[in-house]
Design a protein around this motif. Sequence first.
Motif, short mmCIF file in Angstrom:
data_model
loop_
_atom_site.label_atom_id
_atom_site.label_comp_id
_atom_site.label_asym_id
_atom_site.label_seq_id
_atom_site.Cartn_x
_atom_site.Cartn_y
_atom_site.Cartn_z
N ASN A 26 -19.79 -43.25 -58.83
CA ASN A 26 -20.45 -42.51 -57.74
C ASN A 26 -20.39 -43.32 -56.46
O ASN A 26 -20.85 -44.46 -56.43
CB ASN A 26 -21.92 -42.24 -58.10
N SER A 31 -27.26 -40.97 -55.93
CA SER A 31 -27.10 -40.40 -57.27
C SER A 31 -28.32 -40.78 -58.11
O SER A 31 -28.81 -41.90 -58.04
CB SER A 31 -25.83 -40.94 -57.93
N PHE A 32 -28.81 -39.81 -58.90
CA PHE A 32 -30.10 -40.07 -59.56
C PHE A 32 -30.01 -41.17 -60.59
O PHE A 32 -30.96 -41.89 -60.85
CB PHE A 32 -30.65 -38.77 -60.19
N SER A 33 -28.84 -41.39 -61.18
CA SER A 33 -28.81 -42.29 -62.32
C SER A 33 -28.37 -43.70 -62.01
O SER A 33 -28.74 -44.62 -62.72
CB SER A 33 -27.92 -41.70 -63.39
N THR A 66 -25.01 -34.62 -57.09
CA THR A 66 -25.30 -33.24 -57.52
C THR A 66 -26.62 -33.18 -58.27
O THR A 66 -26.88 -32.24 -58.99
CB THR A 66 -24.15 -32.71 -58.41
N ASP A 98 -14.65 -35.81 -58.33
CA ASP A 98 -15.83 -34.99 -58.62
C ASP A 98 -16.27 -34.34 -57.32
O ASP A 98 -16.93 -34.96 -56.48
CB ASP A 98 -16.93 -35.92 -59.18
N ASN A 117 -12.66 -32.32 -60.85
CA ASN A 117 -13.86 -32.06 -61.65
C ASN A 117 -14.85 -31.33 -60.76
O ASN A 117 -15.49 -31.92 -59.90
CB ASN A 117 -14.42 -33.41 -62.12
N VAL A 119 -18.20 -29.26 -60.68
CA VAL A 119 -19.38 -28.86 -61.47
C VAL A 119 -19.77 -27.41 -61.21
O VAL A 119 -20.49 -26.81 -61.99
CB VAL A 119 -20.61 -29.78 -61.22
N ASP A 188 -16.89 -27.32 -68.99
CA ASP A 188 -18.07 -28.18 -69.17
C ASP A 188 -19.30 -27.28 -69.04
O ASP A 188 -19.43 -26.58 -68.03
CB ASP A 188 -18.04 -29.26 -68.07
N PHE A 193 -27.48 -28.51 -65.04
CA PHE A 193 -27.11 -27.69 -63.89
C PHE A 193 -27.63 -26.27 -64.11
O PHE A 193 -27.03 -25.49 -64.85
CB PHE A 193 -25.59 -27.68 -63.68
N GLY A 220 -21.36 -33.96 -70.06
CA GLY A 220 -21.97 -34.96 -69.19
C GLY A 220 -23.46 -35.08 -69.47
O GLY A 220 -24.28 -34.46 -68.79
N LYS A 224 -29.22 -38.28 -68.23
CA LYS A 224 -29.81 -37.14 -67.52
C LYS A 224 -31.31 -36.98 -67.76
O LYS A 224 -31.86 -37.49 -68.74
CB LYS A 224 -29.05 -35.86 -67.88
N ARG A 258 -18.42 -37.84 -70.32
CA ARG A 258 -18.57 -38.46 -68.99
C ARG A 258 -19.79 -39.38 -69.04
O ARG A 258 -20.89 -38.91 -69.28
CB ARG A 258 -18.76 -37.35 -67.95
N HIS A 260 -21.88 -43.32 -67.79
CA HIS A 260 -22.03 -44.41 -66.83
C HIS A 260 -21.70 -45.75 -67.46
O HIS A 260 -21.01 -46.56 -66.86
CB HIS A 260 -23.48 -44.45 -66.29
N1 PMM Z 1 -22.89 -34.35 -63.98
C1 PMM Z 1 -23.02 -34.93 -62.77
C2 PMM Z 1 -21.92 -35.05 -61.90
N2 PMM Z 1 -20.70 -34.61 -62.29
N3 PMM Z 1 -19.30 -33.59 -63.88
C3 PMM Z 1 -19.14 -33.00 -65.07
N4 PMM Z 1 -17.92 -32.55 -65.44
N5 PMM Z 1 -20.18 -32.84 -65.94
C4 PMM Z 1 -21.44 -33.26 -65.64
O1 PMM Z 1 -22.37 -33.05 -66.45
C5 PMM Z 1 -21.66 -33.89 -64.36
C6 PMM Z 1 -20.53 -34.03 -63.50
C7 PMM Z 1 -24.38 -35.44 -62.33
O2 PMM Z 1 -24.67 -36.69 -62.85
P1 PMM Z 1 -24.59 -38.11 -62.03
O3 PMM Z 1 -25.39 -37.94 -60.75
O4 PMM Z 1 -25.19 -39.09 -62.97
O5 PMM Z 1 -23.16 -38.41 -61.73
#
Ligand code: PMM
Length: 281
Positions: A26, A31-33, A66, A98, A117, A119, A188, A193, A220, A224, A258, A260
């Motif tokens: 990222n 990003s939250f994580s 996202t 992404d 990718n 979402v 996915d 989401f 993914g 989460k 997917r 970290h």
């Molecule tokens: N989740 C996040 C971002 N991109 N892409 C796919 N294909 N699937 C997911 O579940 C997905 C993604 C959000 O998570 P992050 O902020 O930890 O990246």
Amino acid sequence: MKALASIELRQLNMDWSRSYVMGVVNVTPDSFSDGGRFFRSDDAIVHGRGLRGAGADILDVGGESTRPGAAAVSAEQQIERVLPVVRALAASCTVSIDTCKAKVAAAAIDAGAEIVNDVSGGRIDPGLFEVAAKTDVALILGHLRGRPENMQEFAAYKNVMQEVIAELSEQVEVAVRAGVPREKILVDPGLGFAKNAAHNCEILARLGELRSLGCAVVIGASRKTFLGQLTGRASSDREVATAAANVAAILAGANIARVHDVAGQLDAVRVADAIADGVMP
Ligand code: PMM
């Protein structure tokens, strides 16, 4: 069920004889994580190389958070963030971009990305289908309702798996009509989401049903919110919960995880693959 067609990229042939690991890079302040730890492009490049060294098959580079409620980032700003990172990492690893934006996808593909990718599954910017069709990349279509800033308002389903499959199937058909080869499309279900914790768990339990679309499945779950709700743990302390979700997903039919923490999750993926080989003829 018909065997999945392999997807052959410059540096990676995904023949689905095993699961593949996609490491998250990222390049965002929010990003939250991973909390924006890799916002500077040099840091993101070092981080991506580390994930590659730990065994990632794909590096997923994103310049827009996202997470629920996150504000959209302009295409220009995303391009500025991700381009140097995509260029540097694509030299030695398969890179996915992404993004929900066609302009960002096109710029990243020019810089070496081989997977897009999205979402939103092409719902936010359908121009993305033409970019994918023209450039022959692989395309991951995620399930999303609304937009990241308001998606949780749409987290209401009568039958979550059936509705996710129906809505993803529509997007697969739009992509194919736009010229994207069907065998280059992955799907996915989009954990988190426009989904709450119960939806995510039901999707993981019924993931095998998604295979009816005939596409490889990406999951993914990494760090989460629903894993925090289930365990009471902060995002920095959810690797065991993530591993449990990844193993469940792979045993139910996921093909790409997917994540970290590539080093840690690779162990879980390998164990899940071995068990899947053990029970599937
Ligand atoms: N989740 C996040 C971002 N991109 N892409 C796919 N294909 N699937 C997911 O579940 C997905 C993604 C959000 O998570 P992050 O902020 O930890 O990246």
